[in-house]
Design a protein around this motif. Structure first.
Motif, short mmCIF file in Angstrom:
data_model
loop_
_atom_site.label_atom_id
_atom_site.label_comp_id
_atom_site.label_asym_id
_atom_site.label_seq_id
_atom_site.Cartn_x
_atom_site.Cartn_y
_atom_site.Cartn_z
N THR A 7 -11.51 -4.95 -4.49
CA THR A 7 -10.90 -4.63 -3.20
C THR A 7 -11.85 -3.78 -2.37
O THR A 7 -12.13 -4.07 -1.19
N VAL A 8 -12.38 -2.73 -2.98
CA VAL A 8 -13.29 -1.82 -2.28
C VAL A 8 -14.56 -2.55 -1.87
O VAL A 8 -15.02 -2.44 -0.72
N THR A 9 -15.14 -3.32 -2.79
CA THR A 9 -16.36 -4.07 -2.48
C THR A 9 -16.16 -5.00 -1.29
O THR A 9 -16.99 -5.07 -0.39
N SER A 10 -15.04 -5.70 -1.27
CA SER A 10 -14.79 -6.68 -0.21
C SER A 10 -14.54 -5.99 1.13
O SER A 10 -15.05 -6.44 2.17
N LEU A 61 -8.04 1.48 5.52
CA LEU A 61 -7.55 1.27 4.15
C LEU A 61 -8.46 1.93 3.12
O LEU A 61 -7.99 2.50 2.13
N LEU A 62 -9.77 1.87 3.34
CA LEU A 62 -10.70 2.54 2.43
C LEU A 62 -10.51 4.05 2.48
O LEU A 62 -10.54 4.73 1.44
N LEU A 63 -10.30 4.60 3.68
CA LEU A 63 -10.06 6.04 3.81
C LEU A 63 -8.77 6.43 3.10
O LEU A 63 -8.71 7.46 2.42
N ASP A 64 -7.74 5.60 3.22
CA ASP A 64 -6.47 5.87 2.53
C ASP A 64 -6.68 5.89 1.01
O ASP A 64 -6.13 6.74 0.30
N MET A 65 -7.47 4.92 0.51
CA MET A 65 -7.74 4.88 -0.94
C MET A 65 -8.53 6.11 -1.38
O MET A 65 -8.23 6.71 -2.41
N GLU A 66 -9.54 6.46 -0.59
CA GLU A 66 -10.35 7.63 -0.91
C GLU A 66 -9.49 8.88 -0.95
O GLU A 66 -9.60 9.70 -1.88
N THR A 67 -8.60 9.04 0.03
CA THR A 67 -7.72 10.21 0.09
C THR A 67 -6.77 10.24 -1.10
O THR A 67 -6.55 11.30 -1.71
N SER A 68 -6.22 9.08 -1.45
CA SER A 68 -5.29 9.00 -2.58
C SER A 68 -5.97 9.34 -3.90
O SER A 68 -5.42 10.11 -4.71
N ILE A 69 -7.16 8.80 -4.12
CA ILE A 69 -7.89 9.07 -5.37
C ILE A 69 -8.27 10.54 -5.45
O ILE A 69 -8.16 11.17 -6.51
N SER A 70 -8.72 11.10 -4.33
CA SER A 70 -9.10 12.51 -4.30
C SER A 70 -7.90 13.40 -4.61
O SER A 70 -8.00 14.36 -5.37
N ARG A 71 -6.74 13.06 -4.03
CA ARG A 71 -5.53 13.85 -4.25
C ARG A 71 -5.05 13.74 -5.69
O ARG A 71 -4.70 14.74 -6.32
N ASP A 72 -5.03 12.53 -6.22
CA ASP A 72 -4.43 12.30 -7.54
C ASP A 72 -5.38 12.61 -8.69
O ASP A 72 -4.93 13.00 -9.78
N TYR A 73 -6.69 12.43 -8.48
CA TYR A 73 -7.63 12.56 -9.59
C TYR A 73 -8.75 13.57 -9.34
O TYR A 73 -9.54 13.85 -10.24
N GLY A 74 -8.83 14.09 -8.12
CA GLY A 74 -9.84 15.10 -7.84
C GLY A 74 -11.26 14.59 -7.90
O GLY A 74 -12.17 15.32 -8.31
N SER A 123 -14.22 11.39 -6.15
CA SER A 123 -14.49 10.42 -5.10
C SER A 123 -14.06 9.03 -5.56
O SER A 123 -13.91 8.77 -6.76
N LEU A 124 -13.92 8.15 -4.59
CA LEU A 124 -13.56 6.77 -4.90
C LEU A 124 -14.62 6.12 -5.77
O LEU A 124 -14.30 5.41 -6.74
N ASP A 125 -15.89 6.33 -5.44
CA ASP A 125 -16.97 5.70 -6.22
C ASP A 125 -16.99 6.23 -7.66
O ASP A 125 -17.22 5.46 -8.60
N LEU A 183 -14.17 4.60 -9.53
CA LEU A 183 -14.50 3.22 -9.90
C LEU A 183 -15.46 3.19 -11.08
O LEU A 183 -15.34 2.34 -11.97
N LYS A 184 -16.40 4.12 -11.11
CA LYS A 184 -17.33 4.18 -12.24
C LYS A 184 -16.58 4.51 -13.53
O LYS A 184 -16.84 3.92 -14.59
N SER A 185 -15.64 5.42 -13.44
CA SER A 185 -14.86 5.77 -14.64
C SER A 185 -14.03 4.58 -15.12
O SER A 185 -13.86 4.37 -16.31
N MET A 186 -13.52 3.78 -14.16
CA MET A 186 -12.74 2.61 -14.54
C MET A 186 -13.62 1.51 -15.17
O MET A 186 -13.16 0.76 -16.03
N ASP A 187 -14.87 1.44 -14.74
CA ASP A 187 -15.81 0.52 -15.40
C ASP A 187 -16.02 0.93 -16.85
O ASP A 187 -16.03 0.09 -17.76
N GLU A 188 -16.19 2.23 -17.06
CA GLU A 188 -16.35 2.75 -18.43
C GLU A 188 -15.09 2.46 -19.25
O GLU A 188 -15.18 2.06 -20.43
N PHE A 189 -13.93 2.64 -18.62
CA PHE A 189 -12.67 2.38 -19.32
C PHE A 189 -12.57 0.91 -19.71
O PHE A 189 -12.17 0.58 -20.83
#
Length: 244
Positions: free
Chosen positions: A100-103, A124-137, A139-141, A144-150
């Motif tokens: 989604t982010v890549t596209s 939409l990207l800003l909304d995602m960035e804000t949500s990830i920052s709020r929930d996980y502290g 950046s979006l990137d 995503l890197k942590s999810m690749d590891e997962f």
């Protein structure tokens, strides 16, 4: 970078695709689909026809099929902003955050400043960035890197490479210390390896983060039901993305 490409430009064909999509947008999906199927039979490799089929499948909620046709379209014409946007929306509905982010970023890269698709993608990207920052502290990137590891560690767990999987999930926790799935999966891997106390510790950490995390609750109870020293059987292991 994209390789050089050749795209067939045919105004009449473009209009035929647009007309078919207009029928679909107005609620006549059957007619729009019939027209596009006819065009696909005649012009199966033309990017605009592939775009039409991808867009139609998205309208029908067939998001995996939508991605298939939009990918075909973009292989031929990689600068097609609308195709990137529709592909992003399809991936979003498939809960595939990385694609989604890549596209959406391709929309911004190839689109014109001020274009409504670019403005929407930026929002939409800003909304995602804000949500990830709020929930996980983070950046979006970094998320995503942590999810690749997962994902890599999860594949190793499915392949019964439990020691490697544990190392992988521990890497995820370096990015995100409050990730119950990683603790829960470490507990599961330790259970399969017969490391009872380490497994219970991992399950407890997962539940300290999210007391309602059902996989950890279930697997912890199952482990406690086994005699000391007995490994949890992995023959019937089932996987679930609890948070989706």
């Amino acid at each position: 970078n994209f390789k050089d490409f050749t795209a067939l430009i045919d105004p009449e064909l473009d209009k035929a695709v647009d007309d078919a999509l207009r029928f679909a947008e107005k609620g006549n999906l059957a007619k729009g689909e019939a027209l596009l199927i006819g065009l696909m039979e005649k012009y199966p490799k033309v990017y605009k026809v592939q775009y039409g089929m991808g867009t139609l499948h998205a309208m029908k909620g067939n998001y995996a099929e939508s991605v298939f046709f939009l990918n075909k379209c973009l292989e031929t014409f990689p600068y097609f902003v609308a195709a990137w946007f529709n592909k992003a929306v399809a991936h979003k509905n498939l809960l595939d955050l990385g694609n989604t982010v890549t596209s959406f970023r391709k929309v911004i890269e190839f689109g014109d400043r001020g274009d409504h698709l670019v403005i929407t993608a930026e929002k939409l990207l800003l909304d995602m960035e804000t949500s990830i920052s709020r929930d996980y502290g983070m950046s979006l990137d970094l998320y995503l890197k942590s999810m690749d590891e997962f994902g890599n560690a999860f594949s190793q767990m499915q392949n019964k490479e439990y020691e490697k999987a544990i190392t992988g999930f521990q890497k995820v926790l370096l990015f995100n210390k409050n990730h119950p799935q990683s603790y829960g999966n470490i507990g599961l891997c330790c259970s399969f390896l017969g490391k009872r106390e380490e497994a219970l510790t991992a399950f407890d950490k997962a539940l300290a983060i999210d007391p309602s995390y059902q996989p950890a609750l279930t697997n912890r109870a199952l482990l406690l039901s086994l005699p000391d020293g007995e490994k949890m059987p992995d023959s019937n292991m089932k996987t679930v993305d609890f948070y989706k």
